[in-house]
Design an enzyme around this catalytic site. Sequence first.
Site, short mmCIF file in Angstrom:
data_model
loop_
_atom_site.label_atom_id
_atom_site.label_comp_id
_atom_site.label_asym_id
_atom_site.label_seq_id
_atom_site.Cartn_x
_atom_site.Cartn_y
_atom_site.Cartn_z
N ILE A 149 0.85 -1.21 0.00
CA ILE A 149 0.00 0.00 0.00
C ILE A 149 0.88 1.25 0.00
CG2 ILE A 149 -1.58 1.37 1.43
CD1 ILE A 149 -2.91 -1.24 2.26
N CYS A 383 33.89 3.98 17.14
CA CYS A 383 32.83 4.77 17.79
C CYS A 383 32.55 4.26 19.20
CB CYS A 383 31.59 4.82 16.91
SG CYS A 383 30.65 6.31 17.25
N HIS A 509 33.54 6.70 11.89
CA HIS A 509 33.19 5.42 11.24
C HIS A 509 33.94 5.28 9.91
CE1 HIS A 509 29.80 4.16 13.82
NE2 HIS A 509 29.68 5.46 14.04
N GLU A 511 34.43 2.73 8.24
CA GLU A 511 33.83 1.70 7.37
C GLU A 511 32.99 2.29 6.24
OE1 GLU A 511 32.98 2.31 10.50
OE2 GLU A 511 30.86 1.94 10.92
N1 GLN Z 1 26.29 5.55 21.59
C1 GLN Z 1 27.50 6.26 21.39
C2 GLN Z 1 27.27 7.75 21.20
O1 GLN Z 1 26.19 8.18 20.90
C3 GLN Z 1 28.27 5.68 20.22
C4 GLN Z 1 27.58 5.83 18.90
C5 GLN Z 1 28.10 4.91 17.85
O2 GLN Z 1 28.82 3.95 18.14
N2 GLN Z 1 27.75 5.15 16.61
O3 GLN Z 1 28.18 8.52 21.30
#
Ligand code: GLN
Length: 534
Positions: A149, A383, A509, A511
Amino acid sequence: MSCKHIFVTGGVVSSLGKGLTAASIGLLLKQRGYKIRMQKLDPYLNVDPGTMSPYQHGEVYVTEDGCETDLDLGHYERFTGIACNKHSNYTTGRIYSDVIARERAGGYLGKTVQVIPHITDEIKSAIRQIEGSDTDIAITEIGGTAGDIESHPYLEAIRQYHQELGPGNALYIHLTLIPYIKAAGEMKTKPSQQSVGILRSIGIVPELLVCRCERSFGQEHRDKLALFCGVRPEHVIEECDVENSIYEVPLDLAKQGVDEKVLKLLDLPVHNLDMSEWNAMLAKLMDENNKEVEIAVVGKYISLRDSYKSIYEALAHGAIAGNVNLKIRMLESEEITPDNVEQKLAGVQGVLVPGGFGIRGVEGKICAIRYARENKIPFFGICLGMQCAVIEFLRNVCGLQDANSTEVEPGAADPVISLLDEQRGITDMGGTMRLGAYPCTLTEGTISAGVYRKSDISERHRHRYEFNPHYRELIEKNGVVIAGKSPDGALVEMIELPEHPWFVACQFHPEFKSTPVKPHPLFASFVAAAASRS
Ligand code: GLN
């Protein structure tokens, strides 16, 4: 030349690999010399996937300009090497909020605001955002499955736009499933006939049918599909399951001349196809002499592979760079304790702790990091992985037993990971983190500076919490090197342990920026360090 459009829809079931197929076609067209841009339109009501659990939606992919987007954009960037941006992913939530905001501002005074034409116009305007002088061909993937939908306004919008653009300027590609029914020993075309039937009933006649299948089907099935779906037999393409890697998909499609057929359908000249870089990458990936390396990924959303999509892909790229066969041991962090950590990590040559949110599983990650640090197993923290490494070090090396992140324990006696002033007082959860690309200055003499081969880098972030500068002197005194900082020196972006063979953690990050033909230097270095441990 004005921009041509390809609209990719999916039928029968979800998870057919529509994003992968779109990305593969994008790569082939790019390698034929065309400037392409890619986009995904998602029919759910969240304004973006940032507030969804990875269990619901898989990984949230972050663009350079700081948008939290669908993981298919990761495929687009990894396959084509072309960066996405805020126009590369729209959701129904975003489309409706823009229309409603305009209505409140008086933008439609006197009119009744309706799905057709106002929502469909907004969708078409979202599609136009990826046109422009730097685009020859725009590829738009419609999320969901024909017949849903919530997909309807998108299908209507592409129907209108296809018609406006006229023949030879736009193309529908429909990805469908040809299931193999074991009991009957047969492949079945009926679900595809029905899903194409749904599209035709709303005025969309797919011109190219890409059929996902376990095994190749013969001419008889091809003819049947062509007849019942109104497609020419040569426009029925097989996309069989690949044996080794998703990076084989573009070559399988190229063997059937998909890119050529697409260009002809779009009235575009067929230039040479240059897949030399891609082929060289695949040859390395499949080299039989590669030795095996096993790396543990310790996360909290382990049961769903898509939750750490870019992490697994970036590790695979690191393995391509290092000529190794990668084996990943996925470990649920919640299940790791000081009593079983040795057994859980037995035999792995590297430990990666990825990002994450919330309390669950944090102690297990800290436990795994301690084991990797003490036993000199290459460790890569990303992170939340870096935040856990900081907590672990302050607790177990610097003696601050109550060190914690205020995300986990708001009243922690030693809040070594905490909110910066600009994050305090923010109550909205959507799109309010530190998001997107930020510059970082690396410290000379570190592993990081060595592998990046430069001191000024830029990487993508997605987090709210930061290393608390109050504890900086203490960890440095005890042997941690701050390997990367924000250019003003205020934020700790990377840490390393020089006393350890490879212990690197970053607040960003990496990656998201790794591709199979350009593996990210940190992943390549980490996998190489792990390989040298065997
Ligand atoms: N939770 C953690 C923060 O907000 C790490 C976030 C994450 O690993 N992307 O800083």
